[in-house]
Structures are given as structure tokens and as C-alpha cells.
Scaffold this motif. Sequence first.
Motif, PDB file in Angstrom:
ATOM      1  N   SER A   1      -4.463  -5.078   6.885  1.00  0.00           N
ATOM      2  CA  SER A   1      -4.907  -5.806   5.966  1.00  0.00           C
ATOM      3  C   SER A   1      -4.150  -7.086   5.788  1.00  0.00           C
ATOM      4  O   SER A   1      -2.921  -7.023   6.154  1.00  0.00           O
ATOM      5  CB  SER A   1      -4.991  -5.255   4.597  1.00  0.00           C
ATOM      6  N   HIS A   2      -4.401  -8.258   5.386  1.00  0.00           N
ATOM      7  CA  HIS A   2      -3.664  -9.386   5.310  1.00  0.00           C
ATOM      8  C   HIS A   2      -2.783  -9.249   4.165  1.00  0.00           C
ATOM      9  O   HIS A   2      -1.699  -9.985   3.951  1.00  0.00           O
ATOM     10  CB  HIS A   2      -4.405 -10.758   5.060  1.00  0.00           C
ATOM     11  N   ARG A   3      -2.803  -8.080   3.355  1.00  0.00           N
ATOM     12  CA  ARG A   3      -2.035  -7.914   2.253  1.00  0.00           C
ATOM     13  C   ARG A   3      -0.887  -7.123   2.756  1.00  0.00           C
ATOM     14  O   ARG A   3       0.104  -7.032   1.927  1.00  0.00           O
ATOM     15  CB  ARG A   3      -2.942  -7.032   1.341  1.00  0.00           C
TER      16      ARG A   3
ATOM     17  N   ASN B   1       0.250   8.117   5.015  1.00  0.00           N
ATOM     18  CA  ASN B   1      -0.826   8.151   5.644  1.00  0.00           C
ATOM     19  C   ASN B   1      -2.394   7.715   5.101  1.00  0.00           C
ATOM     20  O   ASN B   1      -3.292   8.237   5.319  1.00  0.00           O
ATOM     21  CB  ASN B   1      -1.205   9.728   6.355  1.00  0.00           C
ATOM     22  N   LEU B   2      -2.229   6.678   4.382  1.00  0.00           N
ATOM     23  CA  LEU B   2      -3.335   6.329   3.536  1.00  0.00           C
ATOM     24  C   LEU B   2      -4.453   5.695   4.585  1.00  0.00           C
ATOM     25  O   LEU B   2      -5.718   5.960   4.311  1.00  0.00           O
ATOM     26  CB  LEU B   2      -2.859   5.102   2.677  1.00  0.00           C
ATOM     27  N   HIS B   3      -3.936   5.261   5.461  1.00  0.00           N
ATOM     28  CA  HIS B   3      -4.857   4.510   6.453  1.00  0.00           C
ATOM     29  C   HIS B   3      -6.079   5.562   7.198  1.00  0.00           C
ATOM     30  O   HIS B   3      -7.118   5.192   7.416  1.00  0.00           O
ATOM     31  CB  HIS B   3      -4.334   3.894   7.592  1.00  0.00           C
ATOM     32  N   SER B   4      -5.524   6.825   6.994  1.00  0.00           N
ATOM     33  CA  SER B   4      -6.086   7.888   7.568  1.00  0.00           C
ATOM     34  C   SER B   4      -7.565   8.177   6.928  1.00  0.00           C
ATOM     35  O   SER B   4      -8.310   9.007   7.449  1.00  0.00           O
ATOM     36  CB  SER B   4      -5.476   9.305   8.004  1.00  0.00           C
TER      37      SER B   4
ATOM     38  N   GLU C   1     -12.376  -0.639   2.462  1.00  0.00           N
ATOM     39  CA  GLU C   1     -12.122   0.161   1.305  1.00  0.00           C
ATOM     40  C   GLU C   1     -10.623  -0.183   1.013  1.00  0.00           C
ATOM     41  O   GLU C   1     -10.110  -0.315  -0.185  1.00  0.00           O
ATOM     42  CB  GLU C   1     -12.178   1.442   1.550  1.00  0.00           C
ATOM     43  N   LEU C   2      -9.801  -0.170   2.282  1.00  0.00           N
ATOM     44  CA  LEU C   2      -8.444  -0.647   1.960  1.00  0.00           C
ATOM     45  C   LEU C   2      -8.275  -1.988   1.484  1.00  0.00           C
ATOM     46  O   LEU C   2      -7.416  -2.250   0.572  1.00  0.00           O
ATOM     47  CB  LEU C   2      -7.643  -0.507   3.364  1.00  0.00           C
TER      48      LEU C   2
END
Length: 224
Positions: free
Chosen positions: A205-207, A169-172, A178-179
Motif C-alpha cells: 500500500s502507499h501507506r 504476516n498480515l498480508h497473508s 482490504e489492507l
Amino acid sequence: MMVSFDFLTEPIELSPDKVSSLYIENQKLYRNTVLNLLSECPKNCGIVFSENCEPLKFRGNISFVPNLYSLDFSSSLIKKMYEDFTVYACNYMIEQTAALKADVLNFLEKLNENFDCDFIFKEELDLADLFKIQCLKPNLENEDLPEKMLEYVKFMKKYTSVKCFVFLNLHSYFTFEELELFFNELVYQNVSVLLIESKKCFENSHREAVYIVDSDLCEIVEKQ
């Protein structure tokens, strides 16, 4: 490097130039997946990390980070760090190291002379023992969470053989901006990353290579 899940048709490719994000919107499947990762993917759990078509042992190769505010380092990592400290001190702080050793030994000799019982001690000071007494460890008290995570990744990459980081849950925790910066740095560091998320409700992200398993267990590959 790849990871296969028994609920996905195809394995997910884990590439250092992409961040793979797996959204599991079925609560029970999400819960079981997290439990298997926490237990370091026991046999027959349906999750297999592999490299060059050969399965990888989870322990030592995969770092699962379920809580960004509770990061820890293994004793083996700390030991390797102490070895680095010792080499640096002996090569670049020669006078200070010699003086420290002499002072400690002189202190012990004086203590032995004046104390009411005789004792023995090592005649050579092991710097690693001193570092251990002082509980030296990487400082991750940075209030900026992205910087804290990058420091964690750098330490792990330097002192362990970890091949992939799995974040929950990194997006949270991070803003989109920042991401973007975090992912760019991970790519620069040549780090393979898998994100496990519970809901597809964030901009990507595009990544990112995005994989979704919805609440009905339907599989969707949004972008690769």
C-alpha cells in the motif's frame, strides 16, 4: 516512536500516519525474531522499542498479534470495561439498575428465609460482580476479519496504554483492497503499526514504509 533491530543498520520509525512493514526472508532470523516478540522482547534480544530516545517496556506498551484468529483481552482491560458499564448503568439506566439490585437482594432474602441453613450476603449489589458472573467480554465473532481486527484495535486503544501494534504476516490474510481500507482506518485512529512478514511477495500500500532483510541478510529499504 521507534524500534531498533540488531540486524538493521537504522531504527524503524513508527509513525501513526504510516504502516511500517519489515520483511525477514531469512528463515532462522525470522524465527528468532518471532520468538523474541512472543516472549515480549527480553533483555539483550536485539529488539528495542523506544519513545523520545527512551526505551519502552514491551509489556503494556506493545501489542504483538501473532494469530489473527486467536485474539484475547487481559483481565485488566475487562475490569476497566466493567467499570465503564457500571458508570453507564448508574447514570443512564437508573431505574433498571435500581430494580435489578432490588430484585437480586429480594431473591437472596427469600432464599435465606426458606433454605435450611442461614447465610450472609452483601446488602449492596456490585454490578461488576454481575458482569463477571456473566463473563461479559468484547464480541469479536465478526466473520469479516478486517472489521474484527479494527474492533480489537479500538478496544485495546480505549482500555490500555498500548502505543504500537505488531501484526504477524498480515498480508497473508487480507486482500490489497482490504489492507488499504484497514490501513486508512488505523491512520484515522492514530495507531502506530509494525508488520512482520516472512516473504516479500505482496503488493504494498502507499501507506507502507517497506524494509527487507533478504535470505543472505542483505538489508533493503524499498520505500519510506
